[in-house]
Scaffold this motif. Structure first.
Motif, PDB file in Angstrom:
ATOM      1  N   PRO A  51     118.859 -79.622  26.139  1.00  0.00           N
ATOM      2  CA  PRO A  51     118.062 -80.412  26.936  1.00  0.00           C
ATOM      3  C   PRO A  51     118.209 -79.424  28.371  1.00  0.00           C
ATOM      4  CG  PRO A  51     119.512 -81.954  26.169  1.00  0.00           C
ATOM      5  CD  PRO A  51     120.206 -80.714  25.550  1.00  0.00           C
ATOM      6  N   ALA A  52     117.035 -79.096  29.064  1.00  0.00           N
ATOM      7  CA  ALA A  52     116.819 -78.297  30.236  1.00  0.00           C
ATOM      8  C   ALA A  52     117.965 -78.587  31.336  1.00  0.00           C
ATOM      9  CB  ALA A  52     115.278 -78.480  30.961  1.00  0.00           C
ATOM     10  N   GLN A  53     118.415 -79.715  31.548  1.00  0.00           N
ATOM     11  CA  GLN A  53     119.190 -80.233  32.703  1.00  0.00           C
ATOM     12  C   GLN A  53     120.576 -79.548  32.579  1.00  0.00           C
ATOM     13  OE1 GLN A  53     117.904 -82.559  30.662  1.00  0.00           O
ATOM     14  NE2 GLN A  53     119.433 -84.404  30.463  1.00  0.00           N
ATOM     15  N   TYR A  54     120.914 -79.110  31.356  1.00  0.00           N
ATOM     16  CA  TYR A  54     122.224 -78.353  30.791  1.00  0.00           C
ATOM     17  C   TYR A  54     122.015 -76.855  30.616  1.00  0.00           C
ATOM     18  CZ  TYR A  54     123.795 -83.260  30.201  1.00  0.00           C
ATOM     19  OH  TYR A  54     123.949 -84.496  30.497  1.00  0.00           O
TER      20      TYR A  54
ATOM     21  N   PRO B  20     131.133 -80.513  17.533  1.00  0.00           N
ATOM     22  CA  PRO B  20     130.005 -81.512  17.118  1.00  0.00           C
ATOM     23  C   PRO B  20     130.601 -82.938  16.503  1.00  0.00           C
ATOM     24  CG  PRO B  20     130.462 -79.849  15.287  1.00  0.00           C
ATOM     25  CD  PRO B  20     131.520 -79.539  16.560  1.00  0.00           C
ATOM     26  N   GLU B  21     129.448 -83.741  16.466  1.00  0.00           N
ATOM     27  CA  GLU B  21     129.694 -84.915  15.764  1.00  0.00           C
ATOM     28  C   GLU B  21     130.031 -84.777  14.434  1.00  0.00           C
ATOM     29  OE1 GLU B  21     126.148 -87.261  16.349  1.00  0.00           O
ATOM     30  OE2 GLU B  21     125.067 -85.781  15.858  1.00  0.00           O
ATOM     31  N   THR B  22     130.580 -85.722  13.724  1.00  0.00           N
ATOM     32  CA  THR B  22     130.673 -85.428  12.283  1.00  0.00           C
ATOM     33  C   THR B  22     129.431 -85.608  11.514  1.00  0.00           C
ATOM     34  OG1 THR B  22     132.995 -86.460  12.306  1.00  0.00           O
ATOM     35  CG2 THR B  22     131.986 -86.259  10.201  1.00  0.00           C
ATOM     36  N   PHE B  23     129.144 -84.588  10.633  1.00  0.00           N
ATOM     37  CA  PHE B  23     128.101 -84.616   9.877  1.00  0.00           C
ATOM     38  C   PHE B  23     128.329 -83.408   8.798  1.00  0.00           C
ATOM     39  CE2 PHE B  23     126.991 -81.334  13.180  1.00  0.00           C
ATOM     40  CZ  PHE B  23     126.861 -80.365  12.475  1.00  0.00           C
ATOM     41  N   SER B  24     127.281 -83.671   7.623  1.00  0.00           N
ATOM     42  CA  SER B  24     127.488 -82.637   6.524  1.00  0.00           C
ATOM     43  C   SER B  24     127.038 -81.163   6.883  1.00  0.00           C
ATOM     44  CB  SER B  24     126.656 -83.319   5.600  1.00  0.00           C
ATOM     45  OG  SER B  24     126.632 -82.192   4.338  1.00  0.00           O
ATOM     46  N   LEU B  25     128.012 -80.271   6.913  1.00  0.00           N
ATOM     47  CA  LEU B  25     127.746 -78.804   6.893  1.00  0.00           C
ATOM     48  C   LEU B  25     126.613 -78.307   5.832  1.00  0.00           C
ATOM     49  CD1 LEU B  25     128.193 -76.200   8.330  1.00  0.00           C
ATOM     50  CD2 LEU B  25     129.935 -75.603   6.658  1.00  0.00           C
ATOM     51  N   ASN B  26     126.710 -78.854   4.829  1.00  0.00           N
ATOM     52  CA  ASN B  26     125.592 -78.388   3.710  1.00  0.00           C
ATOM     53  C   ASN B  26     124.299 -78.998   4.043  1.00  0.00           C
ATOM     54  OD1 ASN B  26     127.404 -77.094   2.013  1.00  0.00           O
ATOM     55  ND2 ASN B  26     128.173 -78.880   0.898  1.00  0.00           N
ATOM     56  N   GLN B  27     124.226 -80.147   4.764  1.00  0.00           N
ATOM     57  CA  GLN B  27     122.955 -80.753   4.993  1.00  0.00           C
ATOM     58  C   GLN B  27     122.492 -80.073   6.127  1.00  0.00           C
ATOM     59  OE1 GLN B  27     123.783 -85.036   5.806  1.00  0.00           O
ATOM     60  NE2 GLN B  27     122.915 -85.499   3.818  1.00  0.00           N
TER      61      GLN B  27
ATOM     62  N   GLY C 255     127.161 -82.869  20.607  1.00  0.00           N
ATOM     63  CA  GLY C 255     128.566 -82.261  20.578  1.00  0.00           C
ATOM     64  C   GLY C 255     129.055 -82.245  21.986  1.00  0.00           C
ATOM     65  N   ASP C 256     130.307 -82.054  22.067  1.00  0.00           N
ATOM     66  CA  ASP C 256     131.167 -81.895  23.338  1.00  0.00           C
ATOM     67  C   ASP C 256     131.205 -80.123  23.482  1.00  0.00           C
ATOM     68  OD1 ASP C 256     131.067 -84.515  23.334  1.00  0.00           O
ATOM     69  OD2 ASP C 256     133.248 -84.596  22.761  1.00  0.00           O
ATOM     70  N   ILE C 257     131.031 -79.801  24.820  1.00  0.00           N
ATOM     71  CA  ILE C 257     130.991 -78.360  25.083  1.00  0.00           C
ATOM     72  C   ILE C 257     132.351 -78.316  25.746  1.00  0.00           C
ATOM     73  CG2 ILE C 257     130.034 -76.571  26.404  1.00  0.00           C
ATOM     74  CD1 ILE C 257     127.342 -77.888  26.121  1.00  0.00           C
ATOM     75  N   TYR C 258     133.054 -77.073  25.495  1.00  0.00           N
ATOM     76  CA  TYR C 258     134.454 -76.685  25.834  1.00  0.00           C
ATOM     77  C   TYR C 258     134.469 -75.161  26.321  1.00  0.00           C
ATOM     78  CZ  TYR C 258     136.657 -80.767  23.741  1.00  0.00           C
ATOM     79  OH  TYR C 258     136.834 -81.981  23.490  1.00  0.00           O
ATOM     80  N   ILE C 259     134.995 -74.997  27.478  1.00  0.00           N
ATOM     81  CA  ILE C 259     135.265 -73.851  27.837  1.00  0.00           C
ATOM     82  C   ILE C 259     136.606 -73.412  26.939  1.00  0.00           C
ATOM     83  CG2 ILE C 259     136.033 -72.067  29.713  1.00  0.00           C
ATOM     84  CD1 ILE C 259     133.240 -73.266  29.890  1.00  0.00           C
TER      85      ILE C 259
ATOM     86  N   VAL D  84     137.212 -79.652  28.231  1.00  0.00           N
ATOM     87  CA  VAL D  84     135.930 -79.986  27.886  1.00  0.00           C
ATOM     88  C   VAL D  84     135.154 -79.930  29.256  1.00  0.00           C
ATOM     89  CG1 VAL D  84     136.429 -82.576  28.502  1.00  0.00           C
ATOM     90  CG2 VAL D  84     134.661 -82.066  26.917  1.00  0.00           C
ATOM     91  N   LYS D  85     133.684 -79.765  29.162  1.00  0.00           N
ATOM     92  CA  LYS D  85     132.816 -79.529  30.422  1.00  0.00           C
ATOM     93  C   LYS D  85     131.598 -80.468  30.332  1.00  0.00           C
ATOM     94  CE  LYS D  85     135.253 -76.544  32.750  1.00  0.00           C
ATOM     95  NZ  LYS D  85     135.827 -77.025  33.984  1.00  0.00           N
ATOM     96  N   HIS D  86     131.326 -80.793  29.211  1.00  0.00           N
ATOM     97  CA  HIS D  86     130.216 -81.806  28.941  1.00  0.00           C
ATOM     98  C   HIS D  86     130.332 -82.539  27.664  1.00  0.00           C
ATOM     99  CE1 HIS D  86     127.735 -80.298  32.114  1.00  0.00           C
ATOM    100  NE2 HIS D  86     127.753 -78.939  31.909  1.00  0.00           N
ATOM    101  N   THR D  87     130.114 -83.796  27.312  1.00  0.00           N
ATOM    102  CA  THR D  87     130.223 -84.631  26.384  1.00  0.00           C
ATOM    103  C   THR D  87     128.639 -85.019  26.105  1.00  0.00           C
ATOM    104  OG1 THR D  87     130.723 -86.577  27.573  1.00  0.00           O
ATOM    105  CG2 THR D  87     132.336 -85.360  26.910  1.00  0.00           C
ATOM    106  N   GLY D  88     128.636 -85.393  24.562  1.00  0.00           N
ATOM    107  CA  GLY D  88     127.496 -85.724  23.917  1.00  0.00           C
ATOM    108  C   GLY D  88     126.033 -85.103  24.395  1.00  0.00           C
ATOM    109  N   ILE D  89     126.249 -83.774  24.286  1.00  0.00           N
ATOM    110  CA  ILE D  89     125.041 -82.855  24.564  1.00  0.00           C
ATOM    111  C   ILE D  89     124.081 -82.879  23.130  1.00  0.00           C
ATOM    112  CG2 ILE D  89     123.985 -80.755  25.287  1.00  0.00           C
ATOM    113  CD1 ILE D  89     125.454 -82.263  27.324  1.00  0.00           C
ATOM    114  N   ALA D  90     122.857 -83.006  23.359  1.00  0.00           N
ATOM    115  CA  ALA D  90     122.194 -82.881  22.117  1.00  0.00           C
ATOM    116  C   ALA D  90     121.716 -81.452  21.940  1.00  0.00           C
ATOM    117  CB  ALA D  90     120.785 -83.959  22.459  1.00  0.00           C
TER     118      ALA D  90
END
Length: 183
Positions: free
Chosen positions: A34-37, A55-62, A73-77, A86-92
């Motif tokens: 998202p532009a705001q981030y 990232p949230e849990t999902f299938s790597l194969n998918q 996902g949550d962004i970490y330094i 952690v710097k941001h949580t729940g970023i799309a």
């Protein structure tokens, strides 16, 4: 988990592979957020050696097969599993252009690199993870490859490359290097 890096005004994510198991995949794609981030994330990426996403849990194969085009996902330094902050949580994240999607082959020797043309005289040099001990290295270089053009090259060293002495690649700079997971 993903490591994030920037080239020009684009953000790229690389799956952090392991030498064996379901995470033995080298996957790099362009990511949109998202532009705001975006401005703040670009600053993080320029100011810190390592920025990762849990990232949230999902299938790597998918994800590899194109069935997943969005995730949060949550962004970490730093490395989120190794005391990153952690710097941001729940970023799309939107998955845009997959530029590398290859399984790890621990039967091959180290010192081989994928060359991925990004356009604007820029290439990524990505070490093909081989038999252990190995390493995961991503470097950026000036080159004459067109966007989408790929190749494979051999390097004279079997360990992480400090300086790419190949005439086709100038001003190479390592963006990411991991050795601990490949001992």
């Amino acid at each position: 988990m993903r490591v994030l890096f920037t080239i020009d005004d684009r953000i790229y994510a690389s799956h952090l592979p392991l030498p064996q198991g379901k995470h033995a995949v080298q996957l790099i794609f362009e990511a949109q957020i998202p532009a705001q981030y975006k401005t703040q994330l670009m600053s993080f990426l320029k100011a810190h050696e390592l920025v990762t996403v849990r990232p949230e849990t999902f299938s790597l194969n998918q994800l590899r097969n194109g069935q997943i085009t969005k995730f949060k996902g949550d962004i970490y330094i730093g490395h989120f599993e190794r005391s990153g902050k952690v710097k941001h949580t729940g970023i799309a994240f939107n998955v845009q252009n997959t530029i590398l999607n290859e399984p790890v082959s621990t039967s091959q020797r180290n010192g081989q690199f994928y060359v991925l043309g990004l356009g604007n005289s820029t290439c990524l040099l990505v070490h093909k993870i081989g038999h252990t001990p190995s390493y995961d290295q991503i470097a950026k270089a000036h080159c004459d490859y067109h966007a989408g053009q790929t190749a494979e090259i051999n390097c004279s060293t079997i360990g992480p490359v400090k300086s790419f002495k190949l005439a086709d690649f100038l001003n190479a700079k390592t963006l990411y290097l991991e050795t601990k997971d490949f001992k």
